[in-house]
Design an enzyme around this catalytic site. Structure first.
Site, PDB file in Angstrom:
ATOM      1  N   SER A   1      39.431  -6.015   5.466  1.00  0.00           N
ATOM      2  CA  SER A   1      40.325  -5.642   6.557  1.00  0.00           C
ATOM      3  C   SER A   1      40.608  -6.802   7.497  1.00  0.00           C
ATOM      4  O   SER A   1      41.721  -6.950   8.004  1.00  0.00           O
ATOM      5  CB  SER A   1      39.733  -4.469   7.347  1.00  0.00           C
ATOM      6  OG  SER A   1      39.540  -3.348   6.519  1.00  0.00           O
TER       7      SER A   1
ATOM      8  N   HIS B   1      38.810  -6.595  12.473  1.00  0.00           N
ATOM      9  CA  HIS B   1      40.271  -6.537  12.531  1.00  0.00           C
ATOM     10  C   HIS B   1      40.810  -7.509  13.581  1.00  0.00           C
ATOM     11  O   HIS B   1      41.742  -8.273  13.319  1.00  0.00           O
ATOM     12  CB  HIS B   1      40.732  -5.121  12.890  1.00  0.00           C
ATOM     13  CG  HIS B   1      40.329  -4.090  11.888  1.00  0.00           C
ATOM     14  ND1 HIS B   1      40.450  -2.731  12.125  1.00  0.00           N
ATOM     15  CD2 HIS B   1      39.802  -4.193  10.650  1.00  0.00           C
ATOM     16  CE1 HIS B   1      40.018  -2.058  11.075  1.00  0.00           C
ATOM     17  NE2 HIS B   1      39.614  -2.920  10.174  1.00  0.00           N
TER      18      HIS B   1
END
Length: 324
Positions: free
Chosen positions: A180, A232
């Protein structure tokens, strides 16, 4: 994704001619389209690693007391852990830890810095893997076609490292896995690519708004429990800065010297603001990675320097808590 459908420049001027002062000069089209092969290889590698992880996990044999509760038992040793243990249909956390998941204590005190990289290639389950690989296809292939495999390869790996560093600084009681961070880095790179190459796009405002909304929604999802939003954010910031450095394009209407007759005026290849963005991106990347790595291997906890930052990864509500 968002900027993939943008038109560059003016359709009347994108051909193989360049008009100035009623004269016509020949211009080679510099919009080279690369063949995407590295991103598909990344996809295959991630899938292969997941299969190997599930093979090693071997739910029926390694967890005899859970054998009857393993999910999809017809898969044999590739069957998943019980959903109460892993609702994403994947291996146990112990297996992920053994195979390279990001764990702060082992990175800092166990001399296992390699986990900052290996965790990017591991996934918690089928759902996790599918979500990340679909994002990789839609974002990565477009970038590789436009900027080549070297840029995308460097970007992907550095994005993943940036996400791992920030994650390890703020999340020190749990393990973390997944691509991610690298994928959010690709989103960040798309945003900086749009900003630094602003002059060659039409529908600028619509493209910018669309991309910002997509990024905001994805980051907002990250405040749910059990989602590592620091990976992230770290990946996104790394990608945003690196995009200014690697994804620079000549301004619209620029013509190489070989295409101009002697004495013809020549436009600057890049705009002044593009050089400013480039310098800022390089400086902040070097400073950010250096400070992050020094803090990490000194064993510092990022939460000690930012008392509210934990809310960036999880916001407690009446429906859930943000414990371990």
């Amino acid at each position: 994704m968002a900027t993939g459908d943008l038109e560059r420049g003016n359709g009347k001027n994108r051909g193989n001619s360049y008009n100035r002062s009623s004269s016509s000069y020949s211009l080679e089209n510099d919009e080279k389209q690369w063949t995407s092969w590295l991103v598909p290889m990344f996809l295959v590698a991630n899938v292969d690693v997941f299969v190997v992880v599930m093979y090693i996990n071997n739910c029926p044999n390694n967890n005899p007391r859970l054998e009857g509760r393993c999910v999809a038992r017809f898969l044999g040793r590739l069957s998943f852990q019980p959903t109460r243990e892993n609702p994403l249909f994947g291996p146990s956390s112990n297996t992920l830890e053994k195979l390279g998941a990001l764990e702060w204590y082992k990175v800092v005190h166990g001399n296992q810095g390699w986990r900052l990289i290996t965790c990017v290639w591991l996934h918690a389950g089928v759902i996790h893997l599918l979500a990340n690989m679909l994002s990789l296809i839609f974002i990565g292939i477009r970038l590789e076609q436009q900027f080549g495999f070297i840029c995308v390869g460097l970007i992907y790996l550095l994005f993943g490292l940036g996400g791992s560093i920030l994650s390890a600084l703020f999340i020190q009681r749990n393990i973390s896995v997944g691509a991610s961070g690298a994928l959010f880095g690709l989103l960040g790179a798309m945003l900086s690519e749009l900003l630094t190459n602003w002059t060659i796009y039409t529908n600028k405002a619509a493209a910018l708004i669309t991309l910002v909304v997509i990024i905001a929604i994805n980051l907002a999802i990250g405040i749910l429990p059990h989602v590592d939003n620091f990976a992230h954010i770290g990946g996104f910031l790394s990608g945003f800065l690196l995009g200014f450095v690697l994804l620079l394009r000549p301004q619209f209407g620029w013509v190489g010297l070989k295409n101009l007759p002697a004495g013809a005026p020549v436009k600057s290849k890049h705009m002044a603001y593009q050089y400013v963005f480039w310098v800022i991106g390089v400086v902040l990347l070097i400073v950010g990675f250096s400070v992050g790595l020094v803090m990490l291997f000194r064993g510092e906890n990022g939460n000690d320097h930012c008392s509210w930052c934990h809310y960036l990864s999880c916001v407690p509500t009446s429906k859930w808590q943000c414990g371990n």
